[in-house]
Design a protein around this motif. Structure first.
Motif, PDB file in Angstrom:
ATOM      1  N   ALA A 203       0.867  -1.180   0.000  1.00 49.80           N
ATOM      2  CA  ALA A 203       0.000   0.000   0.000  1.00 49.80           C
ATOM      3  C   ALA A 203       0.903   1.230   0.000  1.00 49.80           C
ATOM      4  N   ILE A 204       0.746   2.084  -1.002  1.00 45.59           N
ATOM      5  CA  ILE A 204       1.629   3.228  -1.148  1.00 45.59           C
ATOM      6  C   ILE A 204       0.816   4.511  -1.101  1.00 45.59           C
ATOM      7  N   CYS A 205       1.303   5.486  -0.347  1.00 47.82           N
ATOM      8  CA  CYS A 205       0.654   6.788  -0.257  1.00 47.82           C
ATOM      9  C   CYS A 205       1.676   7.856  -0.630  1.00 47.82           C
ATOM     10  N   VAL A 206       1.330   8.685  -1.600  1.00 48.10           N
ATOM     11  CA  VAL A 206       2.240   9.717  -2.104  1.00 48.10           C
ATOM     12  C   VAL A 206       1.631  11.099  -1.873  1.00 48.10           C
ATOM     13  N   VAL A 207       2.329  11.931  -1.118  1.00 48.06           N
ATOM     14  CA  VAL A 207       1.953  13.330  -0.966  1.00 48.06           C
ATOM     15  C   VAL A 207       2.607  14.122  -2.087  1.00 48.06           C
TER      16      VAL A 207
END
Length: 234
Positions: A203-207
């Motif tokens: 699971a990847i979260c990019v700001v």
């Protein structure tokens, strides 16, 4: 009936208020986020909108003023949680990539990746073997003996991604990971994230504030002045 697939990480109705010299500043108001295995989620919005605050709370680097953070359905952080007690949990389950690679300058690329595993109790030989495999998978197999000063910005960022993957995390949290890179190198980093989500079910979260990367996201959360904007139809 198959078991319900739990979200890797959930942030529920978190707020963050800072107090200084008698004044209160709301950096984030009732933000929620769900990060599921095999997906890339974007947090977008202008500078100062609360993006990094939300990511730091999700990454257990900040405690919320209100709300809670859950991992596979279990509450792991809420107001008053002791972040030092969560250090081992972070190392085991979360990987971080920041705008600057923040590599240790006197260690080689391979050493920078291996040290993350050694801090987690992995032996030196095993850690270096895995570091080599991770660097190779990111197209850096021939650069493991190079020091950060001998690498381009894009190469350094790929080393930092390998380091984030070192302990086989469930979640990778990336804060403006392409901001310091030119267009080609920035897109390469986004392609790496997309590949990791698809191939490893991370699971990847990019700001980001860069709308060019929206096509890489399975879902996005748009913030403005610390509040989530309504989801817009595409």
């Amino acid at each position: 009936m198959s078991a319900r697939r739990l979200a890797a990480l959930e942030v529920r109705n978190v707020s963050k208020i800072y107090e200084s010299a008698g004044s209160r500043v709301t950096a984030l108001a009732a933000g929620s986020l769900t990060l599921s295995p095999g997906t890339v989620t974007g947090i977008v919005g202008p500078s100062g909108s609360g993006k990094t605050t939300l990511l730091m709370i999700a990454g257990l680097l900040e405690t919320p003023t209100a709300g809670e953070v859950l991992f596979d359905g279990r509450v792991i952080s809420r107001p008053g949680s002791r972040l030092n007690d969560l250090r081992a949990f972070r190392r085991a389950h979360l990987g971080f990539v920041f705008q600057k690679a923040n590599l240790i300058p006197f260690l080689t690329a391979a050493d920078n990746v291996a040290i993350a595993m050694q801090l987690n109790g992995v032996g030196r030989q095993k850690a270096h073997a895995r570091a080599g495999r991770l660097l190779a998978a990111l197209g850096m197999g021939d650069r493991g003996a190079n020091y950060p000063s001998q690498l381009s910005g894009g190469e350094q960022q790929r080393v930092s991604i390998a380091r984030a993957l070192a302990n086989d995390p469930t979640v990778i949290l990336a804060d403006e990971p392409t901001a310091a890179l030119d267009g080609g190198r920035a897109e390469m980093v986004m392609k790496v994230f997309r590949h990791l989500a698809d191939s490893r079910q991370v699971a990847i979260c990019v700001v980001t504030h860069d709308v060019r990367w929206i096509g890489y996201f399975d879902s996005k959360l748009e913030l403005e002045d610390g509040r989530a904007l309504p989801v817009r139809a595409t």
